[in-house]
Design a protein around this motif. Structure first.
Motif, mmCIF file in Angstrom:
data_model
loop_
_atom_site.group_PDB
_atom_site.id
_atom_site.type_symbol
_atom_site.label_atom_id
_atom_site.label_comp_id
_atom_site.label_asym_id
_atom_site.label_seq_id
_atom_site.Cartn_x
_atom_site.Cartn_y
_atom_site.Cartn_z
ATOM 1 N N LEU A 1 48.589 32.645 -8.968
ATOM 2 C CA LEU A 1 47.461 33.319 -9.811
ATOM 3 C C LEU A 1 48.070 34.485 -10.274
ATOM 4 C CD1 LEU A 1 44.672 33.555 -10.559
ATOM 5 C CD2 LEU A 1 44.335 34.346 -8.107
ATOM 6 N N ALA A 2 49.117 35.141 -9.912
ATOM 7 C CA ALA A 2 49.753 36.479 -10.683
ATOM 8 C C ALA A 2 50.125 36.251 -11.797
ATOM 9 C CB ALA A 2 50.684 36.958 -9.497
ATOM 10 N N THR A 3 50.425 35.044 -12.161
ATOM 11 C CA THR A 3 50.897 34.640 -13.708
ATOM 12 C C THR A 3 49.939 34.678 -14.485
ATOM 13 O OG1 THR A 3 50.898 32.145 -13.298
ATOM 14 C CG2 THR A 3 52.946 33.511 -12.668
ATOM 15 N N LEU A 4 48.515 34.755 -14.260
ATOM 16 C CA LEU A 4 47.463 34.609 -15.046
ATOM 17 C C LEU A 4 47.480 36.243 -15.774
ATOM 18 C CD1 LEU A 4 45.010 33.131 -16.246
ATOM 19 C CD2 LEU A 4 43.847 34.113 -14.248
ATOM 20 N N PRO A 5 47.471 36.167 -17.135
ATOM 21 C CA PRO A 5 47.345 37.489 -17.597
ATOM 22 C C PRO A 5 46.029 38.332 -17.450
ATOM 23 C CG PRO A 5 48.047 35.535 -19.259
ATOM 24 C CD PRO A 5 47.820 34.992 -18.108
ATOM 25 N N GLY A 6 46.157 39.379 -17.097
ATOM 26 C CA GLY A 6 45.035 40.026 -16.633
ATOM 27 C C GLY A 6 44.709 40.206 -15.300
ATOM 28 N N VAL A 7 45.387 39.587 -14.300
ATOM 29 C CA VAL A 7 45.102 39.644 -12.888
ATOM 30 C C VAL A 7 46.401 40.882 -12.213
ATOM 31 C CG1 VAL A 7 45.738 38.519 -10.609
ATOM 32 C CG2 VAL A 7 44.658 37.379 -12.440
ATOM 33 N N MET A 8 45.819 41.654 -11.615
ATOM 34 C CA MET A 8 46.789 42.757 -11.108
ATOM 35 C C MET A 8 46.968 42.619 -9.862
ATOM 36 S SD MET A 8 45.847 46.930 -11.086
ATOM 37 C CE MET A 8 44.605 47.054 -10.300
ATOM 38 N N GLN A 9 46.131 42.265 -8.743
ATOM 39 C CA GLN A 9 46.178 41.848 -7.511
ATOM 40 C C GLN A 9 45.293 40.666 -7.003
ATOM 41 O OE1 GLN A 9 44.966 45.558 -5.081
ATOM 42 N NE2 GLN A 9 47.119 45.864 -4.526
ATOM 43 N N CYS A 10 45.993 40.184 -6.155
ATOM 44 C CA CYS A 10 45.046 39.011 -5.711
ATOM 45 C C CYS A 10 45.476 38.434 -3.972
ATOM 46 C CB CYS A 10 45.297 37.666 -6.414
ATOM 47 S SG CYS A 10 46.765 37.221 -6.563
ATOM 48 N N ALA A 11 44.552 37.897 -3.436
ATOM 49 C CA ALA A 11 44.775 37.462 -1.999
ATOM 50 C C ALA A 11 44.048 36.258 -1.841
ATOM 51 C CB ALA A 11 44.323 38.871 -1.131
ATOM 52 N N ALA A 12 44.744 35.370 -0.982
ATOM 53 C CA ALA A 12 43.820 33.997 -0.783
ATOM 54 C C ALA A 12 43.629 33.984 0.731
ATOM 55 C CB ALA A 12 44.800 33.008 -1.253
ATOM 56 N N ILE A 13 42.847 33.331 1.330
ATOM 57 C CA ILE A 13 42.272 33.248 2.824
ATOM 58 C C ILE A 13 41.825 32.065 2.730
ATOM 59 C CG2 ILE A 13 42.352 35.957 3.044
ATOM 60 C CD1 ILE A 13 39.136 35.235 3.408
ATOM 61 N N GLY A 14 41.722 31.697 4.186
ATOM 62 C CA GLY A 14 40.837 30.187 4.649
ATOM 63 C C GLY A 14 39.513 30.958 5.024
ATOM 64 N N VAL A 15 38.621 30.110 4.998
ATOM 65 C CA VAL A 15 36.986 30.491 5.450
ATOM 66 C C VAL A 15 36.640 29.131 5.931
ATOM 67 C CG1 VAL A 15 36.520 32.407 3.718
ATOM 68 C CG2 VAL A 15 36.050 29.916 3.131
ATOM 69 N N PRO A 16 35.644 29.087 6.976
ATOM 70 C CA PRO A 16 35.395 28.088 7.711
ATOM 71 C C PRO A 16 34.527 27.147 6.812
ATOM 72 C CG PRO A 16 34.820 30.046 8.965
ATOM 73 C CD PRO A 16 35.398 30.464 7.640
ATOM 74 N N ASP A 17 34.988 25.807 6.691
ATOM 75 C CA ASP A 17 34.197 24.898 5.971
ATOM 76 C C ASP A 17 33.887 23.559 6.929
ATOM 77 O OD1 ASP A 17 33.905 23.905 2.931
ATOM 78 O OD2 ASP A 17 34.577 22.243 4.006
ATOM 79 N N GLU A 18 32.673 23.256 6.769
ATOM 80 C CA GLU A 18 32.278 22.174 7.585
ATOM 81 C C GLU A 18 32.963 20.654 7.297
ATOM 82 O OE1 GLU A 18 28.114 19.704 8.270
ATOM 83 O OE2 GLU A 18 27.992 21.813 8.538
ATOM 84 N N LYS A 19 33.370 20.552 5.963
ATOM 85 C CA LYS A 19 33.832 19.231 5.586
ATOM 86 C C LYS A 19 35.398 19.285 5.951
ATOM 87 C CE LYS A 19 30.425 17.345 2.336
ATOM 88 N NZ LYS A 19 30.174 17.238 0.709
ATOM 89 N N SER A 20 36.153 20.348 5.340
ATOM 90 C CA SER A 20 37.575 20.366 5.373
ATOM 91 C C SER A 20 38.152 20.952 6.295
ATOM 92 C CB SER A 20 37.887 20.644 3.994
ATOM 93 O OG SER A 20 37.290 21.806 3.488
ATOM 94 N N GLY A 21 37.389 21.798 7.389
ATOM 95 C CA GLY A 21 38.105 22.669 8.491
ATOM 96 C C GLY A 21 37.999 23.992 7.707
ATOM 97 N N GLU A 22 38.822 24.265 6.587
ATOM 98 C CA GLU A 22 38.833 25.450 6.109
ATOM 99 C C GLU A 22 38.737 25.130 4.481
ATOM 100 O OE1 GLU A 22 41.295 28.831 8.079
ATOM 101 O OE2 GLU A 22 42.540 27.335 7.590
#
Length: 562
Positions: free
Chosen positions: A475-496
């Protein structure tokens, strides 16, 4: 202390040890099983089946082709990029018989992911589905791959059905983008050239690498776990020892909806079931539930290997609930945490309890599992025979039974190390053979283990490891993105499910659609985020490291789960 703790924890009739040197290499196991069960069905897919004898002959033809029509030598790496089709066991066992090292490759990989894996492994050959050949065309000039073999979905079916299936996939469903690979050989042509030719059976040492299985390990950089012949044979024998008491040789029919390129399914279906002479029913697309259920209705299946996501989906499917489960006696879950509600619903629908286990690519993969006749829901079972577990604190000190700490595993199934990455190997594997799992757990007095948390920030989507570092780097290679973070959130179908947080550079403009489009172009489907949130700032430490756990805690609070 821990060595003696496990000795009396195994069910009656299950020995605490296996002999990982019972077979010198996988070729020996394959030959013995294919001779012993020559007339028994080994694999079925799309209404066509291969016996063990037929599979051995076809794998021999492929091995002969590799040896006599290419310059590939024992120890060279061959990338196998196939879904669950009959071609998979044929080419994998053929490659192993020719002495090559198999590099299992996800067919859904993007060009970026393929390029990394082919270059890192030093792959000299690739076998792929025609559906993905356009990506291979774009990637191969940047790699050392010299030999390309292409197959179509229906290539192992009888002639008329083959023509029909391949035509529908290509012309009706338009699932084969145009490609130009003049050097490519068609798999069926390769088999024709190798048929009847002598195979010089490779005889690798037990310590030689059989499979390079890529994983993020405990970080986001994809690394090749070196799984030796001894590792895979040990895990095959361990699984058979602990799970096989209820299984009969040459009689079992096991459903295989999980991809064979994933180490969990590879070890169970291509190794443990081979030793038992089991019949594996390959499901090419488990997301197509109506077709899958229709296929299942044709078999009196006795075993099912799946994960939480699939159990949930099937139990909500009316057609599945109407199937005949009278022969089903073994259901195994792995790859992601099994939710208690899912396990209870499966038992209610099928009458069969689920055995949950635990493992990692680095442990070939099974480390612990619930014995089928002594299941404790909410636990990951007991260590496999010849396997030790312990929990340690942050300083590496072993903790008492019942204490919570990082789970460590030791046994003959633990990998040799990461391919050409000694520093990464040293971080996870110590000189005594103990592997740090990155999971926080405890050992109960009765020997069963529980996982209570994950030490690392890894996200588990439908059984697949997703590493925030990789997503953030992309995602950092997308022009305009300064900072980013990815997390997992609970999901009934896929676990996260994956959620991305983005801080945009001053004066720049980035939309959710642009983020999603960028991610879809650069990562496999299961790594694409389900949600994107734009923020002015992200929480960081005093040295600027983004606090993913803080973001995760915020999301859990919103959901009322913290």
């Amino acid at each position: 202390m821990i060595e003696n703790f496990w000795k009396d924890k195994y069910p009656v009739g299950v020995a605490a040890e296996i002999n990982p040197d019972q077979y010198p290499n996988i070729q020996t196991v394959l030959k013995q099983s294919c001779e012993r069960f020559a007339n028994k069905l080994a694999f079925s897919n799309m209404g066509t089946s291969l016996t063990y004898g037929e599979m051995y002959a076809l794998s021999g033809a492929f091995a002969a082709y590799l040896q006599q029509h290419t310059d590939l030598q024992p120890g060279d790496r061959i990338a196998v990029q196939l879904p669950n089709v009959l071609q998979y066991p044929v080419v994998v066992f053929g490659a192993i018989r020719a002495g090559l090292v198999v590099v299992n490759t996800n067919p859904l990989y993007t060009a970026r992911e393929m390029e990394h894996q082919f270059n890192d492994s030093g792959a000299k050959a690739l076998i792929c589905l025609a559906n993905m050949a356009h990506l291979a065309e774009a990637v191969l000039p940047k790699t050392g791959v010299k030999h390309v073999i292409v197959t179509e979905v229906g290539d192992m079916l009888p002639p008329l059905k083959r023509l029909l299936v391949n035509s529908v996939v290509k012309y009706v469903k338009k699932m084969v983008p145009a490609y130009n690979l003049p050097q490519a050989v068609k798999l069926n042509d390769a088999l024709a050239k190798g048929r009847g030719q002598a195979v010089k059976e490779a005889s690798p040492q037990s310590s030689d690498i059989a499979v390079l299985q890529y994983t993020g390990g405990t970080t986001g950089v994809a690394k090749g776990a070196m799984l030796t012949h001894r590792n895979l044979i040990a895990n095959m024998l361990q699984v058979k020892q602990l799970m096989g008491a209820n299984l009969n040789e040459g009689c079992e029919i096991v459903i295989a909806p999980l991809p064979l390129y994933h180490i969990y399914a590879f070890t169970f279906h291509c190794m443990a079931m081979m030793l038992l002479g089991g019949h594996n029913v390959l499901v090419t697309n488990p997301r197509d539930l109506p077709t899958m259920v229709k296929d299942l209705s044709k078999f009196k299946f006795t075993g099912f290997v799946g994960l939480n996501t699939l159990f949930v989906a099937l139990c909500h499917n009316e057609g599945f609930r109407r199937l005949d489960f009278s022969s089903l006696k073994l259901t195994v879950s792995g790859g992601m945490a099994l939710q208690q509600a899912s396990a209870e619903r499966w038992k209610e629908v099928t009458g069969c309890a689920i055995c949950e286990g635990f493992g990692m690519t680095e442990t070939s993969p099974v480390a612990t599992v619930n014995p089928f006749n002594a299941i404790q829901l909410g636990t990951i079972g007991i260590p496999l025979p010849s396997t030790l577990c312990k929990v340690i604190d942050d300083e590496g000190k072993e903790l008492e039974i019942g204490a919570v700490g990082e789970l460590c595993v030791k046994g003959p199934q633990v990998m040799k190390g990461y391919w050409q990455r000694q520093d990464a190997t040293d971080e996870i594997l110590d000189s005594d053979g103990w592997l740090k799992t990155g999971d926080i757990g405890l050992i109960q007095e009765d020997g069963y283990l529980r996982i209570v948390d994950r030490k690392k920030d890894m996200i588990l989507v439908s059984g697949f490891n997703v590493y925030p570092n990789e997503l953030e780097d992309v995602l950092a290679t997308l022009p305009g993105v300064m900072q980013c973070a990815a997390i997992g959130v609970p999901d009934e179908k896929s676990g996260e499910a994956i959620k991305i947080f983005v801080v945009v550079k001053p004066g720049a403009s980035v939309t959710k659609e642009q983020v999603m489009e960028h991610m879809r172009a650069n990562v496999t489907g299961y790594k694409v985020p389900k949600a994107v949130e734009f923020r002015d700032v992200l929480p960081t430490t005093n040295v600027g490291k983004i606090l993913r756990r803080e973001l995760r805690d915020e999301e859990l609070k919103k959901l009322g789960k913290k």
